[in-house]
Design a protein around this motif. Structure first.
Motif, PDB file in Angstrom:
ATOM      1  N   HIS A  60      -8.060  22.440 -44.354  1.00 32.68           N
ATOM      2  CA  HIS A  60      -8.150  22.569 -45.801  1.00 32.68           C
ATOM      3  C   HIS A  60      -6.976  23.369 -46.347  1.00 32.68           C
ATOM      4  CE1 HIS A  60     -10.095  22.275 -49.605  1.00 32.68           C
ATOM      5  NE2 HIS A  60     -10.247  23.579 -49.731  1.00 32.68           N
ATOM      6  N   HIS A  63      -3.249  12.744 -44.649  1.00 34.43           N
ATOM      7  CA  HIS A  63      -4.401  11.832 -44.630  1.00 34.43           C
ATOM      8  C   HIS A  63      -4.399  10.923 -45.862  1.00 34.43           C
ATOM      9  CE1 HIS A  63      -8.555  10.510 -45.007  1.00 34.43           C
ATOM     10  NE2 HIS A  63      -8.699  11.242 -46.101  1.00 34.43           N
ATOM     11  N   GLU A  66      -8.097  17.646 -61.511  1.00 35.00           N
ATOM     12  CA  GLU A  66      -7.292  16.753 -60.697  1.00 35.00           C
ATOM     13  C   GLU A  66      -7.783  15.305 -60.803  1.00 35.00           C
ATOM     14  OE1 GLU A  66      -7.263  17.578 -56.507  1.00 35.00           O
ATOM     15  OE2 GLU A  66      -5.306  16.643 -56.227  1.00 35.00           O
ATOM     16  N   TYR A  67      -6.867  14.395 -60.971  1.00 34.81           N
ATOM     17  CA  TYR A  67      -7.137  12.957 -61.132  1.00 34.81           C
ATOM     18  C   TYR A  67      -7.935  12.659 -62.414  1.00 34.81           C
ATOM     19  CZ  TYR A  67      -6.348  13.457 -56.097  1.00 34.81           C
ATOM     20  OH  TYR A  67      -5.860  13.807 -54.871  1.00 34.81           O
TER      21      TYR A  67
HETATM   22  C1  HEM Z   1     -14.571   7.657 -43.981  1.00 30.99           C
HETATM   23  C2  HEM Z   1     -13.716   7.813 -44.912  1.00 30.99           C
HETATM   24  C3  HEM Z   1     -13.087   9.122 -45.343  1.00 30.99           C
HETATM   25  C4  HEM Z   1     -13.538  10.410 -45.189  1.00 30.99           C
HETATM   26  C5  HEM Z   1     -14.820  10.894 -44.523  1.00 30.99           C
HETATM   27  C6  HEM Z   1     -12.539  11.265 -45.811  1.00 30.99           C
HETATM   28  C7  HEM Z   1     -12.591  12.653 -45.799  1.00 30.99           C
HETATM   29  C8  HEM Z   1     -11.688  13.472 -46.431  1.00 30.99           C
HETATM   30  C9  HEM Z   1     -11.604  14.898 -46.295  1.00 30.99           C
HETATM   31  C10 HEM Z   1     -12.485  15.759 -45.387  1.00 30.99           C
HETATM   32  C11 HEM Z   1     -10.610  15.331 -47.108  1.00 30.99           C
HETATM   33  C12 HEM Z   1     -10.050  16.743 -47.218  1.00 30.99           C
HETATM   34  C13 HEM Z   1     -10.741  17.685 -48.090  1.00 30.99           C
HETATM   35  C14 HEM Z   1     -10.014  19.007 -48.078  1.00 30.99           C
HETATM   36  O1  HEM Z   1     -10.141  19.755 -47.094  1.00 30.99           O
HETATM   37  O2  HEM Z   1      -9.334  19.305 -49.064  1.00 30.99           O
HETATM   38  C15 HEM Z   1     -10.064  14.175 -47.779  1.00 30.99           C
HETATM   39  C16 HEM Z   1      -9.066  14.208 -48.734  1.00 30.99           C
HETATM   40  C17 HEM Z   1      -8.609  13.084 -49.390  1.00 30.99           C
HETATM   41  N1  HEM Z   1      -8.803  11.787 -48.994  1.00 30.99           N
HETATM   42 FE1  HEM Z   1     -10.111  11.147 -47.608  1.00 30.99          FE
HETATM   43  N2  HEM Z   1     -11.545  10.498 -46.328  1.00 30.99           N
HETATM   44  C18 HEM Z   1     -11.837   9.179 -46.060  1.00 30.99           C
HETATM   45  C19 HEM Z   1     -11.053   8.083 -46.385  1.00 30.99           C
HETATM   46  C20 HEM Z   1     -10.029   8.102 -47.308  1.00 30.99           C
HETATM   47  C21 HEM Z   1      -9.244   6.961 -47.726  1.00 30.99           C
HETATM   48  C22 HEM Z   1      -9.404   5.549 -47.177  1.00 30.99           C
HETATM   49  C23 HEM Z   1      -8.403   7.409 -48.698  1.00 30.99           C
HETATM   50  C24 HEM Z   1      -7.380   6.679 -49.513  1.00 30.99           C
HETATM   51  C25 HEM Z   1      -7.130   5.440 -49.525  1.00 30.99           C
HETATM   52  C26 HEM Z   1      -8.646   8.820 -48.871  1.00 30.99           C
HETATM   53  C27 HEM Z   1      -8.019   9.612 -49.816  1.00 30.99           C
HETATM   54  C28 HEM Z   1      -8.151  10.969 -49.894  1.00 30.99           C
HETATM   55  C29 HEM Z   1      -7.532  11.771 -50.923  1.00 30.99           C
HETATM   56  C30 HEM Z   1      -6.706  11.265 -52.116  1.00 30.99           C
HETATM   57  C31 HEM Z   1      -7.809  13.116 -50.597  1.00 30.99           C
HETATM   58  C32 HEM Z   1      -7.258  14.354 -51.280  1.00 30.99           C
HETATM   59  C33 HEM Z   1      -8.135  14.965 -52.279  1.00 30.99           C
HETATM   60  C34 HEM Z   1      -7.491  16.191 -52.852  1.00 30.99           C
HETATM   61  O3  HEM Z   1      -7.681  17.282 -52.316  1.00 30.99           O
HETATM   62  O4  HEM Z   1      -6.788  16.051 -53.859  1.00 30.99           O
HETATM   63  N3  HEM Z   1      -9.619   9.215 -47.994  1.00 30.99           N
HETATM   64  N4  HEM Z   1     -10.733  13.057 -47.319  1.00 30.99           N
END
Ligand code: HEM
Ligand SMILES: [Fe+2]
Lengths: 71, 488
Positions: free
Chosen positions: B349, B357, B127-128
């Protein structure tokens, strides 16, 4: 090494690492404020770099007198 | 290098990347809207044979918006901001001018081949990081050229100290270089074993290790592509557009180091309850919570920069775009840590709350900031005022509505889905089968797709406004100091 020792070492490592990082963070803060107080540097003036950014503006802190842009 | 009256910043490369940002924005977001409607109305999968299926289009959407739209936006703003805060024109160095052009054209060729191969279904399934090894090598070349561009310009600068935005651009360069190299270590199967086509490869890592490297990459790609360069942009464009110096320069430095350090350890939150070691998961959780601090440090610094100047929200739509961008940054960096708590992640999840998000961050923070940056650059690059303030205002509200529809529907859908998957009857049997959740979610999918459609419509309004600004707007005599001039 048995599991218990490993766990114990991990815990020590964890606490020392945390303290170490906190010390670094606060020292950096201290460094920022101290060097401003002692007049060594003025960090806030750097904010002007975004505002006075014409190619003919005088640099906030020129590289050297030689290639200083004239105004 | 003697400064004379004729010395001006050279925006030719910045302009090229501006066009690329708009082009890939349209392609990437259009495909996004298509796949969103496919989830709501599955028949839409069969419009263009194998090329129109969800599975073919999904990596095209992600690669299109991340490596097409956003990366072009990063390059466009770099070739604009870099010169200005270093107070040196690219025109002063023929070498840097050529390098900039080569950077642009190689990047475009690479992107076109990337789009074609992804349409053909050629990819690594990471992915990506879908591109196959020959393209990965080309990516490295493009990246090295960008690096030469950055450090070349720094080498001939007049301003001794690097403005905080520069720190962030440099971090983007170094961070992505490191991530990309390690995650794309791959074995070309044909040359090693004679299996597959010459361009096929498999990851050098296997099993759990592969997952860990992949999410070390995926998570930090969010850091160094979705966050760090956007902060570079906002630290320049918001102060410049509003005429207000950054509220606290020291806080910007502290947040920089905080972000750099903390982000790298939080990737484990993508692999909670998986086969990776428990301590990696716990560390990912804890660092995710700590990550709120440096993230909010930058965001609050931006909001405080507007202290006493909130009237500008009313008078200047560009300020409005940027303030909303930093607000969405705060929202997604609060939402992320919440999802990273183990018990919350057990629910969230694999559900639609995750794309919810994602799009708070990408549409609200990344998209708004990138468009605001290009809007700010346009009058300076084309020496014309912005074409229409009214259009900009409507774009703002249409897109904001789109984002709200997107995340609210996905929050509800995600939590519903998570609850249904874990629901049991009194004997411990699962209460629902998978298809039950699918049927329940259809209305939310339709809502989400429509939210995305609104955002896309807004992007077309942006495109039209930019096009008119470039070609038909009133010429301005001198470069505006702060607020961008715009026609009603
Ligand atoms: C303190 C900042 C952040 C934390 C701790 C955080 C945490 C997380 C968590 C826990 C997941 C879900 C994982 C899962 O259960 O599959 C996730 C997914 C994601 N987050 Fe964040 N996030 C943050 C900020 C951001 C920001 C600012 C963006 C985008 C501008 C972002 C983009 C994404 C993306 C693209 C995914 C999806 C990944 C995937 O499964 O393909 N996140 N993030
Ligand atoms: Fe993450």
């Amino acid at each position: 090494m048995d599991m218990e020792t490993i766990r114990e070492l991990q815990a020590y490592g964890y606490i020392f690492f945390t303290i170490f990082l906190a010390v670094i963070l606060y020292s950096y803060l201290y460094h920022l404020y101290r060097s401003e107080k002692s007049g060594e540097r003025n960090f806030e003036k750097y904010a002007d770099m975004a505002l006075r950014d014409d190619v003919t503006d005088a640099p906030i802190e020129p590289m050297s007198p030689l290639n200083k842009a004239k105004d | 290098m003697q400064a004379n009256n004729a010395l001006n910043y050279d925006y030719s490369v910045a302009k090229c990347f501006t066009y690329a940002t708009i082009l890939f924005g349209i392609i990437g977001m259009l495909i996004g809207v298509v796949i969103a409607y496919q989830l709501a109305f599955p028949e839409l999968n069969y419009l263009a044979g194998e090329y129109g299926t969800y599975s073919r289009l999904r990596p095209l959407h992600t690669s299109g918006v991340i490596f097409g739209f956003l990366l072009s936006g990063i390059f466009a703003t770099w070739y604009y901001v870099g010169q200005r805060v270093l107070k040196v024109s690219m025109a002063e160095s023929p070498f840097l001018m050529i390098l900039g052009r080569v950077h642009f054209w190689l990047y475009m060729i690479l992107m076109i081949i990337a789009v074609v191969t992804l349409f053909l279904g050629i990819g690594t399934s990471k992915e990506y990081a879908e591109l196959e090894w020959p393209l990965d090598i080309a990516v490295v070349v493009v990246w090295v050229i960008w690096g030469l561009s950055i450090f070349g310009l720094i080498g001939i600068r007049r301003e001794k100290t690097l403005y905080i935005s520069m720190w962030y651009y440099i971090a983007t360069f170094l961070g992505v270089a490191m991530l990309y190299l390690f995650n794309n270590m791959e074995v070309p199967t044909y040359f090693v074993s004679g299996y597959g086509k010459w361009y096929h490869s498999v990851s050098m890592y296997a099993g759990t290790n592969d997952a860990m490297v992949q999410w070390w990459y995926g998570h930090n790609a969010v850091a160094f592509v979705f966050t760090v360069p956007i902060i570079a942009m906002i630290y320049y464009f918001l102060p410049k557009e509003s005429g207000q110096p950054v509220f606290s320069y020291k806080l910007s430095l502290l947040s920089f180091w905080g972000l750099m350090f903390v982000y790298l350890w939080a990737g484990g939150h993508h692999l909670l309850y998986s086969t990776v070691p428990d301590w990696v998961q716990t560390m990912g959780s804890i660092f995710s919570i700590i990550l709120i601090l440096p993230s909010w440090g930058s965001a609050i610094n931006m909001l405080l920069t507007m202290k006493g100047q909130w009237g500008q929200l009313k008078s200047n739509p560009l300020v409005k775009f940027m303030v909303l961008a930093s607000t969405f940054y705060m929202l997604s960096t609060l939402e992320g840590p919440i999802q990273a708590i183990k018990s919350v992640n057990a629910l969230a999840h694999f559900t639609d709350w995750i794309p919810g998000h994602v799009h708070d961050g990408t549409l609200g923070w990344v998209g708004f900031m990138t468009m605001a940056a290009l809007f700010h650059m346009a009058p300076r690059m084309y020496k014309r005022e912005l074409y229409s303030k009214k259009l900009m205002e409507s774009q703002f509200w249409i897109q904001t509505t789109g984002i709200v529809m997107y995340f609210s529907s996905m929050w509800i859908a995600g939590i519903t889905q998570g609850m249904m998957w874990r629901a049991t009857d009194q004997y411990g049997n699962l209460a629902y089968s998978f298809i039950d959740t699918v049927t329940v979610l259809i209305p939310y999918y339709a809502l989400r797709a429509t939210g995305g459609l609104l955002y896309l419509i807004g992007f077309f309004m942006f495109t039209y406004n930019m096009y008119k600004t470039m070609t038909a707007s009133k010429a301005i005599a001198s470069e505006p100091q702060n607020a961008s001039p715009m026609a009603a």
